[in-house]
Motif scaffolding. Structure first.
Motif, PDB file in Angstrom:
ATOM      1  N   UNK A  71       5.836  36.974  29.702  1.00  0.00           N
ATOM      2  CA  UNK A  71       6.752  37.957  29.275  1.00  0.00           C
ATOM      3  C   UNK A  71       6.632  38.978  28.158  1.00  0.00           C
ATOM      4  N   UNK A  72       6.607  40.143  28.517  1.00  0.00           N
ATOM      5  CA  UNK A  72       6.859  41.292  27.568  1.00  0.00           C
ATOM      6  C   UNK A  72       8.072  41.405  26.784  1.00  0.00           C
ATOM      7  N   UNK A  73       7.697  41.214  25.476  1.00  0.00           N
ATOM      8  CA  UNK A  73       9.000  41.426  24.398  1.00  0.00           C
ATOM      9  C   UNK A  73       8.707  42.714  23.791  1.00  0.00           C
ATOM     10  N   UNK A  74       9.877  43.615  23.501  1.00  0.00           N
ATOM     11  CA  UNK A  74       9.515  44.997  22.934  1.00  0.00           C
ATOM     12  C   UNK A  74      10.563  44.867  21.771  1.00  0.00           C
ATOM     13  N   UNK A  75      10.115  45.568  20.548  1.00  0.00           N
ATOM     14  CA  UNK A  75      10.928  45.591  19.347  1.00  0.00           C
ATOM     15  C   UNK A  75      11.866  46.884  19.602  1.00  0.00           C
ATOM     16  N   UNK A  76      13.322  46.438  19.014  1.00  0.00           N
ATOM     17  CA  UNK A  76      14.172  47.282  19.415  1.00  0.00           C
ATOM     18  C   UNK A  76      13.977  48.393  18.624  1.00  0.00           C
ATOM     19  N   UNK A  77      13.409  48.494  17.423  1.00  0.00           N
ATOM     20  CA  UNK A  77      13.311  49.913  16.635  1.00  0.00           C
ATOM     21  C   UNK A  77      12.402  50.820  17.338  1.00  0.00           C
ATOM     22  N   UNK A  78      11.281  50.410  17.888  1.00  0.00           N
ATOM     23  CA  UNK A  78      10.517  50.993  18.837  1.00  0.00           C
ATOM     24  C   UNK A  78      11.326  51.964  19.871  1.00  0.00           C
ATOM     25  N   UNK A  79      12.224  51.091  20.569  1.00  0.00           N
ATOM     26  CA  UNK A  79      12.973  51.721  21.591  1.00  0.00           C
ATOM     27  C   UNK A  79      13.965  52.990  21.115  1.00  0.00           C
ATOM     28  N   UNK A  80      14.610  52.608  20.000  1.00  0.00           N
ATOM     29  CA  UNK A  80      15.478  53.501  19.487  1.00  0.00           C
ATOM     30  C   UNK A  80      14.722  54.783  18.906  1.00  0.00           C
ATOM     31  N   UNK A  81      13.666  54.549  18.501  1.00  0.00           N
ATOM     32  CA  UNK A  81      12.862  55.599  18.114  1.00  0.00           C
ATOM     33  C   UNK A  81      12.374  56.596  19.281  1.00  0.00           C
ATOM     34  N   UNK A  82      12.229  56.162  20.358  1.00  0.00           N
ATOM     35  CA  UNK A  82      12.019  56.978  21.660  1.00  0.00           C
ATOM     36  C   UNK A  82      13.381  57.924  21.911  1.00  0.00           C
ATOM     37  N   UNK A  83      14.407  57.598  21.339  1.00  0.00           N
ATOM     38  CA  UNK A  83      15.672  58.503  21.511  1.00  0.00           C
ATOM     39  C   UNK A  83      15.456  59.696  20.533  1.00  0.00           C
ATOM     40  N   UNK A  84      14.730  59.424  19.442  1.00  0.00           N
ATOM     41  CA  UNK A  84      14.716  60.475  18.318  1.00  0.00           C
ATOM     42  C   UNK A  84      13.580  61.369  18.624  1.00  0.00           C
TER      43      UNK A  84
END
Length: 85
Positions: A71-84
């Motif tokens: 299972x792949x797990x992603x850091x939420x701060x990386x996800x939020x950085x995509x929006x920026x």
């Protein structure tokens, strides 16, 4: 006899305000993420993307997940950085 509808300045202003509100909704994050790490299916829901698009984000280095037990797990701060970006 034909009837005509006239567009007023007020009509155009209302349209402008409505469009700006719609654009803001499109560029704002879908929801605030509270966990530090989230699974791939949650990431896909948040970003409204397909599994292939998520894989492309991994391959292109935009996301650096960790794979645990298949299972792949992603850091939420990386996800939020995509929006920026």
């Amino acid at each position: 006899m034909a009837s005509f509808d006239f567009i007023t300045k007020e009509d155009l202003e209302m349209l402008r305000v409505q469009l700006m509100n719609d654009f803001r909704k499109l560029i704002e994050p879908k929801k605030k993420i509270l966990k530090e790490w989230i699974k791939g299916n949650e990431v896909r829901k948040i970003l409204s993307i397909s599994p292939g698009s998520l894989q492309n984000l991994r391959i292109n280095g935009l996301l650096n997940p960790k794979k645990i037990g298949g299972t792949w797990y992603y850091r939420t701060e990386e996800i939020e950085a995509l929006f920026e970006k």
